[in-house]
Design an enzyme around this catalytic site. Structure first.
Site, PDB file in Angstrom:
ATOM      1  N   MET A  30       0.841  -1.201   0.000  1.00 28.96           N
ATOM      2  CA  MET A  30       0.000   0.000   0.000  1.00 28.96           C
ATOM      3  C   MET A  30       0.876   1.251   0.000  1.00 28.96           C
ATOM      4  O   MET A  30       0.408   2.346   0.332  1.00 28.96           O
ATOM      5  CB  MET A  30      -0.948  -0.005   1.215  1.00 28.96           C
ATOM      6  CG  MET A  30      -1.913  -1.194   1.189  1.00 28.96           C
ATOM      7  SD  MET A  30      -3.428  -0.910   2.120  1.00 28.96           S
ATOM      8  CE  MET A  30      -2.775  -0.585   3.752  1.00 28.96           C
ATOM      9  N   LEU A  33       6.675   3.279   1.459  1.00 30.23           N
ATOM     10  CA  LEU A  33       7.591   2.140   1.566  1.00 30.23           C
ATOM     11  C   LEU A  33       8.685   2.371   2.597  1.00 30.23           C
ATOM     12  O   LEU A  33       9.171   3.482   2.777  1.00 30.23           O
ATOM     13  CB  LEU A  33       8.232   1.864   0.196  1.00 30.23           C
ATOM     14  CG  LEU A  33       7.236   1.563  -0.931  1.00 30.23           C
ATOM     15  CD1 LEU A  33       7.982   1.339  -2.250  1.00 30.23           C
ATOM     16  CD2 LEU A  33       6.375   0.347  -0.598  1.00 30.23           C
ATOM     17  N   HIS A  37       9.294  -3.336   3.386  1.00 29.52           N
ATOM     18  CA  HIS A  37       8.877  -3.568   1.994  1.00 29.52           C
ATOM     19  C   HIS A  37      10.100  -3.861   1.110  1.00 29.52           C
ATOM     20  O   HIS A  37      10.057  -4.743   0.242  1.00 29.52           O
ATOM     21  CB  HIS A  37       8.194  -2.328   1.418  1.00 29.52           C
ATOM     22  CG  HIS A  37       6.946  -1.894   2.113  1.00 29.52           C
ATOM     23  ND1 HIS A  37       6.859  -0.734   2.835  1.00 29.52           N
ATOM     24  CD2 HIS A  37       5.712  -2.463   2.177  1.00 29.52           C
ATOM     25  CE1 HIS A  37       5.632  -0.591   3.303  1.00 29.52           C
ATOM     26  NE2 HIS A  37       4.917  -1.630   2.942  1.00 29.52           N
TER      27      HIS A  37
HETATM   28  P1  AMP Z   1       1.541  -2.890   3.457  1.00 28.69           P
HETATM   29  O1  AMP Z   1       2.082  -1.836   2.547  1.00 28.69           O
HETATM   30  O2  AMP Z   1       1.575  -2.514   4.896  1.00 28.69           O
HETATM   31  O3  AMP Z   1       0.224  -3.450   2.986  1.00 28.69           O
HETATM   32  O4  AMP Z   1       2.560  -4.103   3.364  1.00 28.69           O
HETATM   33  C1  AMP Z   1       2.901  -4.669   2.125  1.00 28.69           C
HETATM   34  C2  AMP Z   1       3.688  -5.919   2.363  1.00 28.69           C
HETATM   35  O5  AMP Z   1       4.865  -5.619   3.103  1.00 28.69           O
HETATM   36  C3  AMP Z   1       2.904  -6.957   3.178  1.00 28.69           C
HETATM   37  O6  AMP Z   1       3.186  -8.255   2.672  1.00 28.69           O
HETATM   38  C4  AMP Z   1       3.466  -6.773   4.566  1.00 28.69           C
HETATM   39  O7  AMP Z   1       3.374  -7.927   5.374  1.00 28.69           O
HETATM   40  C5  AMP Z   1       4.916  -6.455   4.235  1.00 28.69           C
HETATM   41  N1  AMP Z   1       5.533  -5.755   5.362  1.00 28.69           N
HETATM   42  C6  AMP Z   1       5.083  -4.652   6.001  1.00 28.69           C
HETATM   43  N2  AMP Z   1       5.896  -4.326   7.028  1.00 28.69           N
HETATM   44  C7  AMP Z   1       6.875  -5.269   7.045  1.00 28.69           C
HETATM   45  C8  AMP Z   1       8.012  -5.517   7.887  1.00 28.69           C
HETATM   46  N3  AMP Z   1       8.312  -4.722   8.912  1.00 28.69           N
HETATM   47  N4  AMP Z   1       8.788  -6.587   7.604  1.00 28.69           N
HETATM   48  C9  AMP Z   1       8.503  -7.407   6.563  1.00 28.69           C
HETATM   49  N5  AMP Z   1       7.444  -7.237   5.737  1.00 28.69           N
HETATM   50  C10 AMP Z   1       6.645  -6.185   5.971  1.00 28.69           C
END
Ligand code: AMP
Length: 281
Positions: A30, A33, A37
């Protein structure tokens, strides 16, 4: 890197990329970043694979009183980071492209979506399953990479990919943390300096609960202590601190198989989640 916003352009760009036979990897996000990410993107890039990153703040996974309008949007900076990381395509569709007038279809996963965040955020995992299914159909990746930070989300995605026979390998990567242990999250940007310090209570409470449970302390009392510790550091409401089966996410009263300790709570207006693995010793 190409930034694409409409489906015909995406389809032809993906077709071109795939023509050399190398796997295509999708990393859905989303935006806003951070290094969490970027760890997924780095993994995606390994072995010279083609990489599509999507940025879409999906309205259907936000509840009516959640932070959809306030969710951080930083596409120019995100695009720079992805370009530097060697991403091939940034897929950044508009809400109208994703859900045109008349859109009426929902993907709903029962069971594994019901507890934890599913209980705290009704409709959230329908929104996630629906948008990820659409992203899979749009990009047609061979592999898709997600973070264990959103552990229940990863389990829900694994469930519908298996149930719907989608020919996509799902990879889950460990949570990336700040030096002090707080899980990286786009929502950390909401935290004041004081809240940022208090936020550490969440990983610490989970870590302490893990040590106690591994020592053989009773699960229920240990989880109650973790909740009390969060409350003492200013968290509230606390949605859950729970010990669950690592695969099914069913609650566990005794540590007798691989498990996950998961917690979610609000600090001020910011909802934080975290989880760690815990195995029988
Ligand atoms: P989001 O933008 O929050 O929807 O996250 C996108 C992807 O990044 C999802 O698969 C999340 O699980 C992953 N993600 C978010 N934060 C982290 C983190 N701290 N470590 C690893 N992956 C992450």
């Amino acid at each position: 890197m190409q930034t694409l916003r409409d489906l015909p352009a995406l389809r032809s760009a993906v077709q071109m990329l795939k023509s050399d036979g190398k796997p295509l990897v999708l990393v859905p996000t989303m935006g806003a970043l951070h290094d969490g990410h970027m760890a997924l993107v780095e993994e995606a890039r390994r072995h010279g694979r083609h990489v599509v990153v999507s940025i879409f703040v999906n309205p259907r996974q936000f509840g009516p009183n959640e932070d959809l309008a306030a969710y951080p949007r930083r596409e120019a900076k995100d695009a720079q980071m992805l370009q530097t990381a060697g991403v091939d395509i940034l897929w950044a569709p508009t809400v109208e492209i994703m859900y045109p007038a008349g859109y009426a279809t929902n993907i709903s996963v029962t069971g594994i979506s019901d507890g934890l965040d599913g209980a705290a955020r009704p409709g959230h995992f329908d929104g996630v399953a629906t948008v990820v299914t659409k992203l899979f159909n749009q990009v047609q990746p061979d592999i898709a990479i997600f973070g264990q930070k959103d552990y229940q989300q990863l389990a829900v995605i694994r469930r519908f990919v298996a149930d719907l026979n989608l020919p996509i390998e799902i990879v889950g990567l460990p949570t990336q943390r700040a030096e002090d242990g707080l899980a990286l999250s786009s929502r950390n940007a909401y935290l004041s300096d004081e809240e940022r310090k208090a936020a550490l209570a969440l990983p610490r409470a989970l870590g302490e609960a893990k040590r106690q449970i591994e020592k053989g302390e009773p699960v229920a009392g240990t989880l109650a202590q973790a909740i009390a510790s969060l409350a003492a550091h200013g968290f509230g409401p606390i949605d859950y601190v729970s010990l669950c089966d690592a695969a099914t996410l069913e609650p566990m009263a005794v540590l007798d198989r691989p498990a996950r300790l998961l917690g979610a709570a609000k600090l001020g207006t910011t909802r934080l989640i975290d989880n760690i693995a815990i195995d029988p010793v």
